[in-house]
Design a protein around this motif. Structure first.
Motif, PDB file in Angstrom:
ATOM      1  N   HIS A   8       0.915  -1.159   0.362  1.00  0.00           N
ATOM      2  CA  HIS A   8      -0.194  -0.302   0.422  1.00  0.00           C
ATOM      3  C   HIS A   8       0.652   0.668  -0.446  1.00  0.00           C
ATOM      4  CE1 HIS A   8      -4.012   1.841   0.309  1.00  0.00           C
ATOM      5  NE2 HIS A   8      -3.972   2.494   0.948  1.00  0.00           N
ATOM      6  N   ALA A   9       1.175   2.065   1.557  1.00  0.00           N
ATOM      7  CA  ALA A   9       1.202   3.043   1.111  1.00  0.00           C
ATOM      8  C   ALA A   9       2.927   3.323   1.506  1.00  0.00           C
ATOM      9  CB  ALA A   9       0.843   4.260   2.588  1.00  0.00           C
ATOM     10  N   THR A  10       3.466   2.017   2.302  1.00  0.00           N
ATOM     11  CA  THR A  10       5.028   2.038   2.972  1.00  0.00           C
ATOM     12  C   THR A  10       6.584   2.441   2.161  1.00  0.00           C
ATOM     13  OG1 THR A  10       3.791   0.554   4.540  1.00  0.00           O
ATOM     14  CG2 THR A  10       6.010   1.307   4.723  1.00  0.00           C
ATOM     15  N   VAL A  11       6.712   3.258   1.867  1.00  0.00           N
ATOM     16  CA  VAL A  11       8.338   3.002   1.038  1.00  0.00           C
ATOM     17  C   VAL A  11       9.535   3.294   2.412  1.00  0.00           C
ATOM     18  CG1 VAL A  11       7.353   3.929  -0.838  1.00  0.00           C
ATOM     19  CG2 VAL A  11       7.950   5.158   1.008  1.00  0.00           C
ATOM     20  N   VAL A  12      10.253   2.645   1.899  1.00  0.00           N
ATOM     21  CA  VAL A  12      11.211   2.488   2.969  1.00  0.00           C
ATOM     22  C   VAL A  12      12.961   3.146   1.716  1.00  0.00           C
ATOM     23  CG1 VAL A  12      13.327   1.151   4.013  1.00  0.00           C
ATOM     24  CG2 VAL A  12      10.907   0.994   4.318  1.00  0.00           C
ATOM     25  N   LEU A  13      14.131   4.215   2.719  1.00  0.00           N
ATOM     26  CA  LEU A  13      14.731   4.285   1.591  1.00  0.00           C
ATOM     27  C   LEU A  13      15.956   3.625   2.223  1.00  0.00           C
ATOM     28  CD1 LEU A  13      12.478   5.879   1.049  1.00  0.00           C
ATOM     29  CD2 LEU A  13      14.029   8.514   0.810  1.00  0.00           C
ATOM     30  N   ASP A  14      17.083   3.749   1.753  1.00  0.00           N
ATOM     31  CA  ASP A  14      18.314   3.183   2.069  1.00  0.00           C
ATOM     32  C   ASP A  14      19.255   3.885   1.620  1.00  0.00           C
ATOM     33  OD1 ASP A  14      17.943   0.824   3.625  1.00  0.00           O
ATOM     34  OD2 ASP A  14      16.686   0.185   1.629  1.00  0.00           O
ATOM     35  N   LYS A  15      20.365   4.548   2.562  1.00  0.00           N
ATOM     36  CA  LYS A  15      21.595   5.219   2.516  1.00  0.00           C
ATOM     37  C   LYS A  15      22.727   5.006   3.010  1.00  0.00           C
ATOM     38  CE  LYS A  15      21.613   9.704   2.382  1.00  0.00           C
ATOM     39  NZ  LYS A  15      22.176  11.185   1.768  1.00  0.00           N
ATOM     40  N   ASP A  16      23.530   4.701   2.714  1.00  0.00           N
ATOM     41  CA  ASP A  16      24.818   5.064   3.402  1.00  0.00           C
ATOM     42  C   ASP A  16      24.982   3.946   4.994  1.00  0.00           C
ATOM     43  OD1 ASP A  16      26.218   6.545   1.178  1.00  0.00           O
ATOM     44  OD2 ASP A  16      25.216   8.764   2.277  1.00  0.00           O
ATOM     45  N   GLY A  17      24.174   2.979   4.387  1.00  0.00           N
ATOM     46  CA  GLY A  17      24.321   1.949   5.870  1.00  0.00           C
ATOM     47  C   GLY A  17      23.133   2.891   6.939  1.00  0.00           C
ATOM     48  N   GLU A  18      22.198   3.598   6.431  1.00  0.00           N
ATOM     49  CA  GLU A  18      21.261   3.872   6.937  1.00  0.00           C
ATOM     50  C   GLU A  18      19.481   3.986   6.481  1.00  0.00           C
ATOM     51  OE1 GLU A  18      23.121   7.465   9.965  1.00  0.00           O
ATOM     52  OE2 GLU A  18      21.815   7.868   8.135  1.00  0.00           O
ATOM     53  N   SER A  19      18.432   3.708   6.814  1.00  0.00           N
ATOM     54  CA  SER A  19      17.088   4.189   6.265  1.00  0.00           C
ATOM     55  C   SER A  19      16.237   4.831   7.404  1.00  0.00           C
ATOM     56  CB  SER A  19      16.544   2.006   6.562  1.00  0.00           C
ATOM     57  OG  SER A  19      17.864   1.232   5.892  1.00  0.00           O
ATOM     58  N   LEU A  20      14.990   5.374   6.041  1.00  0.00           N
ATOM     59  CA  LEU A  20      14.266   6.154   6.864  1.00  0.00           C
ATOM     60  C   LEU A  20      13.174   5.418   6.021  1.00  0.00           C
ATOM     61  CD1 LEU A  20      13.183   8.830   7.012  1.00  0.00           C
ATOM     62  CD2 LEU A  20      13.268   9.057   4.277  1.00  0.00           C
ATOM     63  N   ILE A  21      11.770   5.506   7.111  1.00  0.00           N
ATOM     64  CA  ILE A  21      10.599   4.990   6.244  1.00  0.00           C
ATOM     65  C   ILE A  21       9.416   5.553   6.682  1.00  0.00           C
ATOM     66  CG2 ILE A  21       9.270   2.675   7.314  1.00  0.00           C
ATOM     67  CD1 ILE A  21      11.332   1.429   9.137  1.00  0.00           C
ATOM     68  N   ILE A  22       8.697   5.016   5.369  1.00  0.00           N
ATOM     69  CA  ILE A  22       7.433   6.322   5.408  1.00  0.00           C
ATOM     70  C   ILE A  22       6.608   5.406   5.185  1.00  0.00           C
ATOM     71  CG2 ILE A  22       6.596   8.207   3.751  1.00  0.00           C
ATOM     72  CD1 ILE A  22       9.467   9.287   2.737  1.00  0.00           C
ATOM     73  N   ASP A  23       5.173   6.124   6.239  1.00  0.00           N
ATOM     74  CA  ASP A  23       4.180   5.627   6.233  1.00  0.00           C
ATOM     75  C   ASP A  23       3.696   4.180   6.351  1.00  0.00           C
ATOM     76  OD1 ASP A  23       3.080   8.321   5.813  1.00  0.00           O
ATOM     77  OD2 ASP A  23       2.399   8.166   4.125  1.00  0.00           O
ATOM     78  N   PRO A  24       4.432   3.668   7.164  1.00  0.00           N
ATOM     79  CA  PRO A  24       3.974   1.918   7.768  1.00  0.00           C
ATOM     80  C   PRO A  24       3.053   1.978   8.177  1.00  0.00           C
ATOM     81  CG  PRO A  24       5.767   3.030   9.377  1.00  0.00           C
ATOM     82  CD  PRO A  24       5.240   4.038   8.231  1.00  0.00           C
ATOM     83  N   GLY A  25       1.955   2.200   7.753  1.00  0.00           N
ATOM     84  CA  GLY A  25       0.063   1.491   7.625  1.00  0.00           C
ATOM     85  C   GLY A  25      -0.327   0.347   8.204  1.00  0.00           C
ATOM     86  N   SER A  26      -1.235   0.438   8.590  1.00  0.00           N
ATOM     87  CA  SER A  26      -1.916  -0.448   9.075  1.00  0.00           C
ATOM     88  C   SER A  26      -2.040  -2.510   7.769  1.00  0.00           C
ATOM     89  CB  SER A  26      -3.711  -0.758   9.648  1.00  0.00           C
ATOM     90  OG  SER A  26      -3.806  -0.503   8.446  1.00  0.00           O
ATOM     91  N   PHE A  27      -2.504  -2.255   6.788  1.00  0.00           N
ATOM     92  CA  PHE A  27      -1.370  -2.489   5.709  1.00  0.00           C
ATOM     93  C   PHE A  27      -0.769  -3.613   5.386  1.00  0.00           C
ATOM     94  CE2 PHE A  27      -5.391  -0.183   3.033  1.00  0.00           C
ATOM     95  CZ  PHE A  27      -6.087  -0.601   4.255  1.00  0.00           C
ATOM     96  N   LEU A  28       0.192  -2.809   5.919  1.00  0.00           N
ATOM     97  CA  LEU A  28       1.672  -3.683   5.911  1.00  0.00           C
ATOM     98  C   LEU A  28       2.288  -5.151   6.548  1.00  0.00           C
ATOM     99  CD1 LEU A  28       4.548  -3.057   5.264  1.00  0.00           C
ATOM    100  CD2 LEU A  28       4.945  -2.090   7.302  1.00  0.00           C
TER     101      LEU A  28
END
Length: 211
Positions: A8-28
């Motif tokens: 659904h709406a969740t995306v994960v960004l990875d860069k330089d050994g770090e991650s950013l999570i956007i919109d981890p919702g109920s459909f995940l």
């Protein structure tokens, strides 16, 4: 930077050994532990974009990381330490630079009150609008474009992609669609992306694209 689409709406960004999570919702359903997460972004308060279950899962392996969200989320997410952001704000999360746009959720129906919503531009490259058509008015390398929602008419989604004119795009916010509907809407947004010379990626949960 690698961008991975989840349900659904969740995306994960990875860069330089770090991650950013956007919109981890109920459909995940498929997100596993990501212990290198530096922050979570929640674009608005609807449960398909955040839930206590998913936040607790992420925070268990990443205690103390910031959660950036508009005031509407802070009002309903009791028990969580929310750092309130609004359109025009810029924050640093690890190696990621986050710029926020928009401010209001797209109208579902005139009988339903509007709520806060922010779009987020990461490293001046990846743009995720949440549930809105707020365009950042700057060049976008990769756009996460909504495919289906109670508030979405495909002509508006097409116009949004045409306005942003990204170099690349993929569809998100798609679990309200059947498989046939998802294919149809992807085709429409692929056409819109191509009008600006861009490339549209058909990403399913777990698929990634690197920019």
């Amino acid at each position: 930077m690698r961008i991975t689409k989840y349900e659904h709406a969740t995306v994960v960004l990875d860069k330089d050994g770090e991650s950013l999570i956007i919109d981890p919702g109920s459909f995940l359903a498929s997100l596993t532990e990501i212990p290198r997460t530096v922050a979570i972004v929640l674009t608005h308060q609807h449960e398909d974009h955040w839930s206590p279950r998913t936040l607790d899962q992420i925070l268990a392996s990443n205690p103390g990381i910031p959660i950036f969200a508009p005031a509407g989320v802070a009002a309903v997410a009791s028990g969580y330490d929310i750092t309130v952001v609004a359109a025009g704000d810029t924050v640093q999360a690890g190696s990621f630079v986050l710029r926020f746009f928009g401010g209001v959720h797209a109208e579902i129906h005139r009988s339903i009150p509007l709520i806060d919503n922010v779009g987020v531009l990461v490293d001046d490259a990846f743009y995720y609008p949440g549930d809105s058509y707020a365009a950042p008015a700057v060049p976008v390398t990769l756009l996460a474009a909504p495919l289906g929602a109670p508030w979405l008419k495909i002509s508006d989604a097409i116009d949004f992609v045409l306005e942003v004119a990204p170099n690349q795009a993929f569809g998100t916010h798609d679990m309200t669609l059947s498989a046939i509907g998802r294919t149809m809407h992807r085709g429409r947004l692929a056409w819109a992306t191509e009008q600006g010379g861009g490339t549209f990626h058909e990403l399913d949960p777990g698929d990634s694209v690197t920019i």
